[in-house]
Scaffold this active site. Sequence first.
Site, PDB file in Angstrom:
ATOM      1  N   LYS A 127       2.877  -3.269 -16.213  1.00 15.21           N
ATOM      2  CA  LYS A 127       4.229  -2.752 -16.430  1.00 15.21           C
ATOM      3  C   LYS A 127       4.392  -2.090 -17.799  1.00 15.21           C
ATOM      4  O   LYS A 127       5.128  -1.122 -17.924  1.00 15.21           O
ATOM      5  CB  LYS A 127       5.274  -3.861 -16.256  1.00 15.21           C
ATOM      6  CG  LYS A 127       5.444  -4.257 -14.797  1.00 15.21           C
ATOM      7  CD  LYS A 127       6.764  -4.954 -14.544  1.00 15.21           C
ATOM      8  CE  LYS A 127       6.958  -5.140 -13.039  1.00 15.21           C
ATOM      9  NZ  LYS A 127       8.124  -5.936 -12.704  1.00 15.21           N
ATOM     10  N   LYS A 129       0.261  -2.674  -4.760  1.00 17.40           N
ATOM     11  CA  LYS A 129       1.245  -3.568  -4.152  1.00 17.40           C
ATOM     12  C   LYS A 129       2.516  -2.799  -3.754  1.00 17.40           C
ATOM     13  O   LYS A 129       2.934  -1.903  -4.476  1.00 17.40           O
ATOM     14  CB  LYS A 129       1.574  -4.631  -5.207  1.00 17.40           C
ATOM     15  CG  LYS A 129       2.558  -5.669  -4.806  1.00 17.40           C
ATOM     16  CD  LYS A 129       2.842  -6.610  -5.961  1.00 17.40           C
ATOM     17  CE  LYS A 129       3.986  -6.110  -6.806  1.00 17.40           C
ATOM     18  NZ  LYS A 129       4.925  -7.134  -7.228  1.00 17.40           N
ATOM     19  N   LYS A 180       9.514  -2.894  -5.216  1.00 13.95           N
ATOM     20  CA  LYS A 180      10.869  -2.356  -5.077  1.00 13.95           C
ATOM     21  C   LYS A 180      11.184  -1.313  -6.139  1.00 13.95           C
ATOM     22  O   LYS A 180      12.068  -0.488  -5.955  1.00 13.95           O
ATOM     23  CB  LYS A 180      11.917  -3.469  -5.052  1.00 13.95           C
ATOM     24  CG  LYS A 180      11.938  -4.383  -6.255  1.00 13.95           C
ATOM     25  CD  LYS A 180      13.097  -5.355  -6.118  1.00 13.95           C
ATOM     26  CE  LYS A 180      12.671  -6.792  -5.923  1.00 13.95           C
ATOM     27  NZ  LYS A 180      11.998  -7.394  -7.093  1.00 13.95           N
TER      28      LYS A 180
HETATM   29  N1  AQP Z   1       4.132  -6.583  -2.106  1.00 15.24           N
HETATM   30  C1  AQP Z   1       4.334  -7.879  -2.080  1.00 15.24           C
HETATM   31  N2  AQP Z   1       3.685  -8.656  -1.183  1.00 15.24           N
HETATM   32  C2  AQP Z   1       3.901 -10.004  -1.130  1.00 15.24           C
HETATM   33  N3  AQP Z   1       4.773 -10.633  -1.937  1.00 15.24           N
HETATM   34  C3  AQP Z   1       5.442  -9.888  -2.841  1.00 15.24           C
HETATM   35  N4  AQP Z   1       6.354 -10.196  -3.766  1.00 15.24           N
HETATM   36  C4  AQP Z   1       6.731  -9.081  -4.432  1.00 15.24           C
HETATM   37  N5  AQP Z   1       6.088  -8.019  -3.944  1.00 15.24           N
HETATM   38  C5  AQP Z   1       5.265  -8.484  -2.958  1.00 15.24           C
HETATM   39  C6  AQP Z   1       6.847 -11.544  -4.010  1.00 15.24           C
HETATM   40  O1  AQP Z   1       8.265 -11.501  -4.010  1.00 15.24           O
HETATM   41  C7  AQP Z   1       8.743 -12.460  -4.936  1.00 15.24           C
HETATM   42  C8  AQP Z   1       9.742 -11.863  -5.850  1.00 15.24           C
HETATM   43  O2  AQP Z   1       9.141 -10.881  -6.654  1.00 15.24           O
HETATM   44  P1  AQP Z   1       9.950 -10.321  -7.883  1.00 15.24           P
HETATM   45  O3  AQP Z   1      11.102  -9.551  -7.427  1.00 15.24           O
HETATM   46  O4  AQP Z   1      10.276 -11.402  -8.793  1.00 15.24           O
HETATM   47  O5  AQP Z   1       8.967  -9.425  -8.681  1.00 15.24           O
HETATM   48  P2  AQP Z   1       7.718  -8.630  -8.323  1.00 15.24           P
HETATM   49  O6  AQP Z   1       6.642  -9.526  -7.829  1.00 15.24           O
HETATM   50  O7  AQP Z   1       7.392  -7.816  -9.536  1.00 15.24           O
HETATM   51  O8  AQP Z   1       8.250  -7.720  -7.119  1.00 15.24           O
HETATM   52  P3  AQP Z   1       8.442  -6.201  -7.078  1.00 15.24           P
HETATM   53  O9  AQP Z   1       9.019  -5.844  -5.748  1.00 15.24           O
HETATM   54  O10 AQP Z   1       7.161  -5.519  -7.429  1.00 15.24           O
HETATM   55  O11 AQP Z   1       9.544  -5.951  -8.190  1.00 15.24           O
HETATM   56  P4  AQP Z   1       9.478  -4.951  -9.384  1.00 15.24           P
HETATM   57  O12 AQP Z   1       9.135  -3.634  -8.764  1.00 15.24           O
HETATM   58  O13 AQP Z   1      10.833  -4.975 -10.005  1.00 15.24           O
HETATM   59  O14 AQP Z   1       8.417  -5.454 -10.312  1.00 15.24           O
HETATM   60  C9  AQP Z   1       7.532 -13.035  -5.667  1.00 15.24           C
HETATM   61  O15 AQP Z   1       7.190 -14.278  -5.093  1.00 15.24           O
HETATM   62  C10 AQP Z   1       6.461 -12.036  -5.401  1.00 15.24           C
HETATM   63  O16 AQP Z   1       5.175 -12.609  -5.384  1.00 15.24           O
END
Ligand code: AQP
Length: 340
Positions: free
Chosen positions: A119, A202, A205
Amino acid sequence: MSDTTFKPRVFSGIQPSGGLTLGNYLGAMKRFVDMQDAGTHETIYCMVDLHAITVWQDPATLTRNTRELCAGFIAAGIDPEKSILFNQSQVPEHAQLGWIFNCVARMGWMGRMTQWKDKAGKNAEAASLGLFAYPALMAADILIYHATHVPVGEDQKQHLELTRDVATKFNHDFGVDFFPITEPVIEGAATRVMNLQDGTKKMSKSDPSDRTRINMTDTADEIAKKIKKAKTDPDPLPETAEGLEGRPEARNLVNIWAGLADQTVEDVVAQNAGKMFGYFKQDLAELAVEKLAPISTEMARLMEEPAEIDRILGRGAERAREIATPILEKTYDIVGMVRS
Ligand code: AQP
């Protein structure tokens, strides 16, 4: 594992940093519902808004995303009576314990976190201090409830190892057996849902391109279009799961099917062996719409009553504080803070 017996308690959180994705749903939220319904653990689920602001969030959008995420939790099956459901900033004990853990965790530990490296990218100097310290606050989110189990997607594994390191160091430094050594729960076929356009990344969002993900608020049409346009290779589905080796996009679509249908990857491959991806994608789109449309319809209905969502979050925060406050007070006593 520590000697003290801790009450079986689940904590997990999701950032309101954008709309909920299929990755969040299959990797995390679906497990949250399973653990709530199993009834074996007390379950605590949180919209981690303090984590979201480690990168810029437009204030009005953050408010909307937090409410929408809460609607997503409920629409997916979280019952705010059975589980404690709230947003992090309404429980100040998270940030208070987070500060103590900033003083326990080491700079070197944080610098090794792959999420930080991804990030912050090449411009770490310009990244927020909060983004660097993120895993210490995450450890506090979990340990402020003495949570014993944390369901997460694969990407959070390293942060959970750090949570265990923080608990171990705190217990060791102060000669106590106070924080549990938390177990990650990383289960199911879809613990790492990948980007629809690049099977090595991955699904996220906050990815700038909407074509890379399925949002839980997408219409049936949008879901079908995104799956149809998802990158694949020219070969048909293999005869066995081993045949997915080296085919990240193919594997991802099979994993998504398995996650949505609660099947194993082996079963999905056996059922579709030899099928061309054009046909597989049509069937997958139908399955995705069947499973996701009721959730997005319910989310939209709940979003019409923001005051009710705020009431649920406020009540959840009160219940969360009943657990968190005595744990923070005891932590302050252990550290030697005067409380009068
Ligand atoms: N692609 C994924 N596959 C499986 N699990 C996922 N999680 C996130 N993306 C995937 C799981 O969702 C939970 C919440 O995640 P988060 O919102 O705290 O942060 P993150 O993992 O950084 O998710 P994003 O969507 O990628 O958010 P941004 O883009 O804001 O960084 C966690 O349990 C995570 O493992």
